[in-house]
Design a protein around this motif. Structure first.
Motif, PDB file in Angstrom:
ATOM      1  N   THR A   1      36.420  39.958  43.406  1.00 23.68           N
ATOM      2  CA  THR A   1      37.801  39.927  43.241  1.00 23.68           C
ATOM      3  C   THR A   1      38.270  39.090  42.045  1.00 23.68           C
ATOM      4  O   THR A   1      37.029  37.666  42.476  1.00 23.68           O
ATOM      5  CB  THR A   1      38.012  40.281  44.471  1.00 23.68           C
ATOM      6  N   PRO A   2      39.402  39.059  41.736  1.00 22.23           N
ATOM      7  CA  PRO A   2      39.675  37.904  41.062  1.00 22.23           C
ATOM      8  C   PRO A   2      39.930  36.742  41.995  1.00 22.23           C
ATOM      9  O   PRO A   2      39.646  35.784  41.229  1.00 22.23           O
ATOM     10  CB  PRO A   2      41.437  38.217  40.984  1.00 22.23           C
ATOM     11  N   ASP A   3      40.414  36.795  43.464  1.00 25.68           N
ATOM     12  CA  ASP A   3      40.465  35.304  43.954  1.00 25.68           C
ATOM     13  C   ASP A   3      39.170  34.986  44.650  1.00 25.68           C
ATOM     14  O   ASP A   3      38.666  33.958  44.325  1.00 25.68           O
ATOM     15  CB  ASP A   3      41.129  35.422  45.428  1.00 25.68           C
ATOM     16  N   GLY A   4      37.758  35.865  44.579  1.00 31.29           N
ATOM     17  CA  GLY A   4      36.569  34.913  44.636  1.00 31.29           C
ATOM     18  C   GLY A   4      35.910  34.752  43.268  1.00 31.29           C
ATOM     19  O   GLY A   4      35.201  33.719  43.164  1.00 31.29           O
ATOM     20  N   ILE A   5      36.341  35.680  42.030  1.00 31.03           N
ATOM     21  CA  ILE A   5      35.865  34.411  41.427  1.00 31.03           C
ATOM     22  C   ILE A   5      36.973  33.240  40.528  1.00 31.03           C
ATOM     23  O   ILE A   5      36.320  32.216  40.526  1.00 31.03           O
ATOM     24  CB  ILE A   5      36.414  35.901  39.419  1.00 31.03           C
ATOM     25  N   ILE A   6      37.977  32.965  41.146  1.00 35.59           N
ATOM     26  CA  ILE A   6      38.721  31.826  40.801  1.00 35.59           C
ATOM     27  C   ILE A   6      38.254  31.186  41.890  1.00 35.59           C
ATOM     28  O   ILE A   6      38.113  30.032  41.492  1.00 35.59           O
ATOM     29  CB  ILE A   6      40.180  32.336  40.927  1.00 35.59           C
TER      30      ILE A   6
ATOM     31  N   LEU B   1      28.332  31.309  33.744  1.00 30.68           N
ATOM     32  CA  LEU B   1      28.306  32.281  35.300  1.00 30.68           C
ATOM     33  C   LEU B   1      28.943  33.083  34.006  1.00 30.68           C
ATOM     34  O   LEU B   1      30.153  34.047  34.003  1.00 30.68           O
ATOM     35  CB  LEU B   1      29.585  31.516  35.924  1.00 30.68           C
ATOM     36  N   HIS B   2      28.045  34.638  34.326  1.00 32.60           N
ATOM     37  CA  HIS B   2      28.166  36.099  33.788  1.00 32.60           C
ATOM     38  C   HIS B   2      28.260  36.441  35.002  1.00 32.60           C
ATOM     39  O   HIS B   2      27.537  37.096  35.409  1.00 32.60           O
ATOM     40  CB  HIS B   2      26.965  36.426  32.868  1.00 32.60           C
ATOM     41  N   VAL B   3      29.034  37.893  34.987  1.00 33.30           N
ATOM     42  CA  VAL B   3      29.261  38.898  36.392  1.00 33.30           C
ATOM     43  C   VAL B   3      29.944  40.111  35.498  1.00 33.30           C
ATOM     44  O   VAL B   3      30.689  40.513  36.450  1.00 33.30           O
ATOM     45  CB  VAL B   3      29.899  38.889  37.495  1.00 33.30           C
ATOM     46  N   PRO B   4      29.463  40.503  34.564  1.00 35.94           N
ATOM     47  CA  PRO B   4      30.413  41.339  34.607  1.00 35.94           C
ATOM     48  C   PRO B   4      29.365  42.715  34.949  1.00 35.94           C
ATOM     49  O   PRO B   4      28.263  43.375  35.398  1.00 35.94           O
ATOM     50  CB  PRO B   4      29.546  41.379  33.009  1.00 35.94           C
ATOM     51  N   GLY B   5      30.833  43.520  35.221  1.00 38.77           N
ATOM     52  CA  GLY B   5      30.780  45.014  35.963  1.00 38.77           C
ATOM     53  C   GLY B   5      30.388  45.353  37.048  1.00 38.77           C
ATOM     54  O   GLY B   5      29.687  45.708  37.673  1.00 38.77           O
ATOM     55  N   CYS B   6      30.238  43.940  37.882  1.00 38.15           N
ATOM     56  CA  CYS B   6      30.599  43.194  39.926  1.00 38.15           C
ATOM     57  C   CYS B   6      31.423  44.273  40.059  1.00 38.15           C
ATOM     58  O   CYS B   6      32.446  42.664  40.448  1.00 38.15           O
ATOM     59  CB  CYS B   6      29.742  41.629  39.671  1.00 38.15           C
ATOM     60  N   ILE B   7      31.593  45.141  40.703  1.00 35.11           N
ATOM     61  CA  ILE B   7      33.147  45.513  40.783  1.00 35.11           C
ATOM     62  C   ILE B   7      33.398  45.267  41.565  1.00 35.11           C
ATOM     63  O   ILE B   7      34.184  45.248  42.591  1.00 35.11           O
ATOM     64  CB  ILE B   7      32.960  47.098  40.593  1.00 35.11           C
ATOM     65  N   ARG B   8      32.041  44.865  43.400  1.00 36.65           N
ATOM     66  CA  ARG B   8      33.063  44.524  43.874  1.00 36.65           C
ATOM     67  C   ARG B   8      33.419  42.878  44.546  1.00 36.65           C
ATOM     68  O   ARG B   8      33.932  42.386  45.156  1.00 36.65           O
ATOM     69  CB  ARG B   8      31.948  44.358  45.005  1.00 36.65           C
TER      70      ARG B   8
ATOM     71  N   HIS C   1      46.043  35.499  37.620  1.00 36.42           N
ATOM     72  CA  HIS C   1      44.453  34.493  37.818  1.00 36.42           C
ATOM     73  C   HIS C   1      44.138  34.368  36.595  1.00 36.42           C
ATOM     74  O   HIS C   1      43.063  33.832  36.246  1.00 36.42           O
ATOM     75  CB  HIS C   1      43.941  36.648  37.841  1.00 36.42           C
ATOM     76  N   PHE C   2      44.390  35.170  35.558  1.00 39.85           N
ATOM     77  CA  PHE C   2      43.641  34.733  34.188  1.00 39.85           C
ATOM     78  C   PHE C   2      44.052  33.075  33.918  1.00 39.85           C
ATOM     79  O   PHE C   2      43.530  31.880  33.207  1.00 39.85           O
ATOM     80  CB  PHE C   2      44.303  35.508  32.836  1.00 39.85           C
ATOM     81  N   HIS C   3      45.928  32.653  33.441  1.00 34.46           N
ATOM     82  CA  HIS C   3      46.440  31.025  33.630  1.00 34.46           C
ATOM     83  C   HIS C   3      45.765  30.256  34.432  1.00 34.46           C
ATOM     84  O   HIS C   3      45.237  29.145  34.404  1.00 34.46           O
ATOM     85  CB  HIS C   3      47.706  31.157  33.782  1.00 34.46           C
ATOM     86  N   THR C   4      45.270  30.880  36.123  1.00 35.02           N
ATOM     87  CA  THR C   4      45.021  30.135  36.744  1.00 35.02           C
ATOM     88  C   THR C   4      43.165  29.581  36.334  1.00 35.02           C
ATOM     89  O   THR C   4      43.192  28.159  36.923  1.00 35.02           O
ATOM     90  CB  THR C   4      45.083  30.954  38.840  1.00 35.02           C
ATOM     91  N   LEU C   5      42.708  30.615  35.978  1.00 37.35           N
ATOM     92  CA  LEU C   5      40.901  30.283  35.957  1.00 37.35           C
ATOM     93  C   LEU C   5      41.254  29.940  34.598  1.00 37.35           C
ATOM     94  O   LEU C   5      40.569  28.563  34.341  1.00 37.35           O
ATOM     95  CB  LEU C   5      40.354  31.543  35.594  1.00 37.35           C
ATOM     96  N   CYS C   6      42.286  29.392  33.623  1.00 39.18           N
ATOM     97  CA  CYS C   6      42.087  28.457  32.241  1.00 39.18           C
ATOM     98  C   CYS C   6      41.989  27.023  32.834  1.00 39.18           C
ATOM     99  O   CYS C   6      41.913  26.345  32.152  1.00 39.18           O
ATOM    100  CB  CYS C   6      43.240  28.588  31.431  1.00 39.18           C
TER     101      CYS C   6
ATOM    102  N   ILE D   1      35.939  43.034  35.366  1.00 38.17           N
ATOM    103  CA  ILE D   1      36.090  42.933  37.466  1.00 38.17           C
ATOM    104  C   ILE D   1      37.634  43.157  37.564  1.00 38.17           C
ATOM    105  O   ILE D   1      38.257  43.264  36.810  1.00 38.17           O
ATOM    106  CB  ILE D   1      36.034  41.539  37.261  1.00 38.17           C
ATOM    107  N   LEU D   2      37.868  43.913  38.109  1.00 40.52           N
ATOM    108  CA  LEU D   2      38.767  45.246  38.395  1.00 40.52           C
ATOM    109  C   LEU D   2      39.968  43.931  39.190  1.00 40.52           C
ATOM    110  O   LEU D   2      39.985  43.147  39.987  1.00 40.52           O
ATOM    111  CB  LEU D   2      38.846  46.219  39.721  1.00 40.52           C
ATOM    112  N   GLY D   3      41.026  44.197  39.012  1.00 42.84           N
ATOM    113  CA  GLY D   3      42.689  43.668  39.473  1.00 42.84           C
ATOM    114  C   GLY D   3      42.833  42.566  38.584  1.00 42.84           C
ATOM    115  O   GLY D   3      44.019  41.638  38.799  1.00 42.84           O
TER     116      GLY D   3
END
Length: 306
Positions: free
Chosen positions: A126-131, A117-124, A161-166, A154-156
């Motif tokens: 959000t971190p919550d959406g990625i999680i 799953l690669h979404v670099p530069g998809c600026i719309r 967020h990072f620890h949640t993803l991990c 990805i902004l914000g």
């Protein structure tokens, strides 16, 4: 008696829109998504060949880059991804600025086998959406196959967020606390303590390997070879003015230059090169965006004078 000088008669080409030649099916797996969509618009038979073959590689490993990425909406993404019929293995969306959390979530929910799953530069996004997407793919009810996650630019995204993803990735793959570095492309910068892409300098010298780590804001480095400013006794860094990326002098010399201003784009921004028109620049090479505009203005004024 037929005139021997006359060429043999040729039968008119068939216009009944028959089945595509078998060789076409050998070509389809090597086409990009944009090329497949263009092929499908040629005629009915080609559209059927593209749409009916569910095993075409691009439908199972979906890669959307420029120029299609700027035109990709949630609705179009859902339509394209549905052609894999739930068997999508890779979803790579580069700079798809119109894709939202809802569109991504629907695609992920319908394709639990996604491993990349690669979404670099998809600026719309959000971190919550990625999680939410990662949580769906790493759900206990699924055999998590997510082996690569790219969320740069990805902004914000913060440390929480990072620890949640991990945590989702560690639990799904039964990994240790530091074993997600090979899965996710961002980390916490040891210099500024922010979440970003963290690089290690690859430069080696008589004193050993540099190995200085940090994000690009904290440690300037060459965009091409990755060598950092701390190696300045071996590498002289300078700025590539066309795309504002930092390049070492060696990489700067080897990159192709604009015909007019003699400045390069880095490889990442090579898509911005423009082809000369009307004989500008001798008809060879390329022009940067600014010089391309100026060259067109000169041509237009020349036509007006005539």
């Amino acid at each position: 008696m037929a005139d021997q000088n006359q060429p043999p008669s040729q039968e008119p080409a068939s216009t009944d829109g028959g089945s595509p030649h078998e060789a076409l099916f050998l070509v389809l797996p090597y086409l990009s998504v944009l090329e497949l969509l263009n092929v499908a618009r040629v005629c009915t038979s080609l559209r059927r060949a593209v749409e009916d073959d569910d095993d075409i590689l691009p439908w199972l490993n979906l890669v959307v880059e420029r120029p299609l990425s700027r035109r990709l909406s949630d609705q179009r993404l859902i339509g394209i991804s549905s052609r894999g019929k739930g068997r999508l293995k890779s979803l790579i969306l580069v700079d798809c600025i119109n894709v939202t959390d809802d569109g991504l979530q629907l695609v992920v929910s319908n394709n639990p086998l996604i491993a990349k799953l690669h979404v670099p530069g998809c600026i719309r996004l959000t971190p919550d959406g990625i999680i939410r997407a990662v949580k769906t793919l790493s759900d206990d009810n699924n055999d998590c196959r997510l082996k690569s996650l790219c969320i740069s630019n990805i902004l914000g995204i913060n440390k929480q967020h990072f620890h949640t993803l991990c945590s989702y990735l560690q639990r799904a793959h039964k990994l240790g606390d530091t074993a997600t570095s090979n899965i996710i492309d961002v980390d916490i910068c040891p210099v500024c303590d922010e979440v970003s892409q963290v690089y290690a300098c690859p430069q080696s010298s008589e004193r050993g390997k540099c190995n200085r780590k940090g994000c690009k804001l904290c440690i300037p480095r060459c965009e091409e070879c990755g060598r950092c400013a701390d190696c300045k006794e071996d590498v002289e860094l300078e700025e590539a003015t066309l795309c504002s990326e930092v390049l070492c002098s060696e990489c700067w010399l080897h990159l192709p230059k604009c015909n007019h201003c003699n400045q390069p784009y880095c490889t990442k921004h090579a898509y911005r090169r423009q082809q000369p028109q009307g004989g500008s620049g001798g008809g060879t090479g390329w022009l940067c965006e600014a010089c391309h505009v100026k060259a067109n203005e000169v041509l237009e004024h020349g036509d007006d004078d005539d």
